[in-house]
Design a protein around this motif. Structure first.
Motif, PDB file in Angstrom:
ATOM      1  N   HIS A  85      24.704  38.778 -53.488  1.00  0.00           N
ATOM      2  CA  HIS A  85      24.569  37.312 -53.485  1.00  0.00           C
ATOM      3  C   HIS A  85      25.858  36.665 -53.998  1.00  0.00           C
ATOM      4  O   HIS A  85      26.363  35.705 -53.409  1.00  0.00           O
ATOM      5  N   ARG A 113      28.010  33.931 -51.990  1.00  0.00           N
ATOM      6  CA  ARG A 113      28.047  32.540 -52.484  1.00  0.00           C
ATOM      7  C   ARG A 113      29.412  32.154 -53.053  1.00  0.00           C
ATOM      8  O   ARG A 113      29.872  31.011 -52.916  1.00  0.00           O
ATOM      9  N   ARG A 164       9.664  33.686 -53.659  1.00  0.00           N
ATOM     10  CA  ARG A 164      10.200  34.878 -54.296  1.00  0.00           C
ATOM     11  C   ARG A 164       9.203  36.024 -54.123  1.00  0.00           C
ATOM     12  O   ARG A 164       8.031  35.788 -53.827  1.00  0.00           O
ATOM     13  N   HIS A 189      20.357  30.881 -57.434  1.00  0.00           N
ATOM     14  CA  HIS A 189      20.247  30.211 -56.128  1.00  0.00           C
ATOM     15  C   HIS A 189      20.228  28.693 -56.249  1.00  0.00           C
ATOM     16  O   HIS A 189      19.874  28.002 -55.286  1.00  0.00           O
ATOM     17  N   CYS A 196      20.930  24.953 -55.951  1.00  0.00           N
ATOM     18  CA  CYS A 196      21.503  24.310 -54.763  1.00  0.00           C
ATOM     19  C   CYS A 196      23.005  24.061 -54.908  1.00  0.00           C
ATOM     20  O   CYS A 196      23.464  23.493 -55.892  1.00  0.00           O
TER      21      CYS A 196
HETATM   22  C1  HEM Z   1      18.181  16.509 -51.761  1.00  0.00           C
HETATM   23  C2  HEM Z   1      18.601  17.430 -50.946  1.00  0.00           C
HETATM   24  C3  HEM Z   1      18.543  18.887 -51.270  1.00  0.00           C
HETATM   25  C4  HEM Z   1      17.557  19.583 -51.909  1.00  0.00           C
HETATM   26  C5  HEM Z   1      16.243  19.030 -52.456  1.00  0.00           C
HETATM   27  C6  HEM Z   1      17.972  20.963 -51.970  1.00  0.00           C
HETATM   28  C7  HEM Z   1      17.251  21.970 -52.568  1.00  0.00           C
HETATM   29  C8  HEM Z   1      17.654  23.281 -52.656  1.00  0.00           C
HETATM   30  C9  HEM Z   1      16.896  24.342 -53.275  1.00  0.00           C
HETATM   31  C10 HEM Z   1      15.540  24.179 -53.923  1.00  0.00           C
HETATM   32  C11 HEM Z   1      17.609  25.486 -53.162  1.00  0.00           C
HETATM   33  C12 HEM Z   1      17.220  26.864 -53.684  1.00  0.00           C
HETATM   34  C13 HEM Z   1      16.690  27.773 -52.593  1.00  0.00           C
HETATM   35  C14 HEM Z   1      16.150  29.051 -53.139  1.00  0.00           C
HETATM   36  O1  HEM Z   1      16.441  29.416 -54.263  1.00  0.00           O
HETATM   37  O2  HEM Z   1      15.386  29.717 -52.435  1.00  0.00           O
HETATM   38  C15 HEM Z   1      18.829  25.156 -52.470  1.00  0.00           C
HETATM   39  C16 HEM Z   1      19.790  26.061 -52.165  1.00  0.00           C
HETATM   40  C17 HEM Z   1      20.861  25.749 -51.401  1.00  0.00           C
HETATM   41  N1  HEM Z   1      21.250  24.489 -50.969  1.00  0.00           N
HETATM   42 FE1  HEM Z   1      20.278  22.757 -51.249  1.00  0.00          FE
HETATM   43  N2  HEM Z   1      19.187  21.082 -51.359  1.00  0.00           N
HETATM   44  C18 HEM Z   1      19.568  19.834 -50.924  1.00  0.00           C
HETATM   45  C19 HEM Z   1      20.715  19.506 -50.255  1.00  0.00           C
HETATM   46  C20 HEM Z   1      21.661  20.396 -49.903  1.00  0.00           C
HETATM   47  C21 HEM Z   1      22.871  20.057 -49.199  1.00  0.00           C
HETATM   48  C22 HEM Z   1      23.283  18.653 -48.787  1.00  0.00           C
HETATM   49  C23 HEM Z   1      23.534  21.232 -48.989  1.00  0.00           C
HETATM   50  C24 HEM Z   1      24.834  21.479 -48.298  1.00  0.00           C
HETATM   51  C25 HEM Z   1      25.413  20.683 -47.484  1.00  0.00           C
HETATM   52  C26 HEM Z   1      22.761  22.295 -49.581  1.00  0.00           C
HETATM   53  C27 HEM Z   1      23.093  23.631 -49.585  1.00  0.00           C
HETATM   54  C28 HEM Z   1      22.387  24.623 -50.224  1.00  0.00           C
HETATM   55  C29 HEM Z   1      22.774  26.024 -50.189  1.00  0.00           C
HETATM   56  C30 HEM Z   1      23.983  26.614 -49.490  1.00  0.00           C
HETATM   57  C31 HEM Z   1      21.814  26.731 -50.937  1.00  0.00           C
HETATM   58  C32 HEM Z   1      21.747  28.238 -51.152  1.00  0.00           C
HETATM   59  C33 HEM Z   1      22.294  28.641 -52.489  1.00  0.00           C
HETATM   60  C34 HEM Z   1      22.112  30.130 -52.742  1.00  0.00           C
HETATM   61  O3  HEM Z   1      21.160  30.729 -52.209  1.00  0.00           O
HETATM   62  O4  HEM Z   1      22.907  30.681 -53.490  1.00  0.00           O
HETATM   63  N3  HEM Z   1      21.635  21.753 -50.134  1.00  0.00           N
HETATM   64  N4  HEM Z   1      18.840  23.811 -52.175  1.00  0.00           N
END
Ligand code: HEM
Length: 381
Positions: free
Chosen positions: A80, A84, A271, A328, A330
């Protein structure tokens, strides 16, 4: 409410009563409708998210990974970190975020100016959705591909993930959509690589760059759209809060944050237990499915007083779990916040006497929650 009676329909339409019922039996409860544990206590949710050794995403049941290939979303531990790591610099680069913030502000204003003379619009499809899709398209320099194609591929891939989850093959349409998406990302990386991908191109394979770019792209479309749409919904259904925000624009960020708490755009994350373990009184077995309910954790009454209320005066506003915590957490957190703020500000500046129309309704959805219709009217200028 008895937990054996809770259905997936309940969790889609009005999950909060069911989640409160689950919490009443304990912060970690067995929920037959999902054939797994649901975590609704904030402390328990944080413990799960911070412990990838006991609770992993790396499981064959995680179907998104089967279509996109391994990425930061589907791996844990050192793998991971490898996926990342090369993206963290861009997502926390102040200059990049500032530049994108200006771009989003301008784009949101242009969208509002386009429909302002009509006096009526469905604001999710007219504002929140194009703002989200346009932003990630711009970030990845995929303008020549266009947001419409990206959204079509996204829909096909989501359908494929759904097919896999229900025991079928992903299907040719999903495979084709993934092929076309890969080709578009590969082409842009060869000609004029976006800053967002440059670090990754040095350390990940071409397929891995594409998989992670797809996670960023799709991570930023549906959730960000939901965050803006939900914030508009909360403001237009809470007249006192709307008045307060209109009188003091520095409260827009607070309103967005409280909306993120009350209706996290991604209501839950998945998970899988790697070992037999105890979690806040629950005896979890190796292999068990564990749903971390961010929506539940965000309304934990031990942390948030009057948790069901939209309240701009909370002192612990940012204690919500909407962007997840732990490895993980965001990556798009700053971007998502500033995008929702840009959307709300464009609306408040551009439309007079705005109110919800007859067809408007509130957030809906099992995982991704947003209003089905944000029908609204205003007085054209
Ligand atoms: C309000 C809007 C957003 C919410 C509520 C949100 C929420 C989340 C959550 C809950 C996760 C964790 C997923 C997990 O652990 O299974 C996550 C991961 C992630 N989010 Fe967001 N997100 C938002 C917007 C964005 C935006 C705008 C981007 C990129 C342009 C983004 C990119 C990512 C990425 C790449 C991950 C994966 C991180 C990893 O697994 O290491 N998110 N997001």
């Amino acid at each position: 409410m008895n937990l054996v009676d809770v259905t997936l329909h309940d969790l889609t339409v009005d999950p909060h009563a069911a989640l409160a019922a689950a919490r009443a039996t304990g912060p970690v409860a067995w929920l037959p409708a999902v054939d797994g544990w649901v975590v609704t206590g904030r402390d328990a949710a944080v413990e799960v998210m911070r412990d990838p050794h006991r609770f992993t995403v790396d499981d064959p049941r995680f179907t998104t990974g089967q279509i996109l290939g391994p990425s930061m979303l589907s791996t844990d531990g050192s793998d991971h970190a490898r996926h990342r790591g090369p993206f963290t610099r861009w997502f926390s680069d102040r200059a990049e975020l500032l530049r994108l913030g200006h771009w989003m502000t301008e784009y949101a204003r242009r969208l509002v100016a386009g429909f302002q003379p009509d006096g009526r619009a469905e604001l999710r499809s007219a504002l929140a959705a194009p703002l989200a899709a346009g932003t990630v398209t711009h970030m990845l320099r995929l303008e020549s591909t266009g947001a419409a194609a990206l959204l079509r591929w996204y829909a096909e891939i989501v359908a494929g993930v759904h097919n896999l989850a229900t025991g079928d093959a992903a299907g040719e349409s999903a495979t084709q959509a993934h092929r076309e998406l890969s080709a578009a990302i590969t082409a842009v990386s060869r000609t004029e690589p976006p800053a967002l991908l440059i670090d990754a191109m040095g350390v990940l394979s071409a397929d891995e760059v594409v998989a992670n770019a797809a996670v960023i792209l799709f991570g930023g479309i549906e959730t960000a759209e939901g965050a803006t749409a939900n914030a508009i919904w909360h403001l237009l259904t809470n007249p006192a809060a709307l008045d307060a925000v209109q009188a003091d624009r520095s409260l827009v960020g607070t309103a967005v944050e409280e909306s993120l708490r009350l209706e996290p755009a991604a209501a839950s994350i998945d998970r899988y237990a790697t070992t037999d373990t105890e979690l806040f009184g629950a005896s979890i077995r190796a292999g068990d499915y564990v749903v971390v309910s961010l929506a539940g954790a965000n309304r934990d009454p031990a942390v948030f007083a009057n948790p069901d209320q939209f309240d701009l005066g909370r002192s612990n506003l940012r204690a919500h779990t909407t962007f997840a915590l732990g490895p993980h957490a965001c990556l798009g957190i700053h971007l998502a916040r500033s995008q929702a703020i840009a959307g709300v500000e464009a609306l408040l500046d551009g439309l007079d006497s705005i109110r919800l129309g007859d067809d408007a309704n509130g957030p809906l959805g099992l995982v991704f929650r947003k209003p089905a219709s944000l029908d609204a009217t205003w007085v054209p200028r």
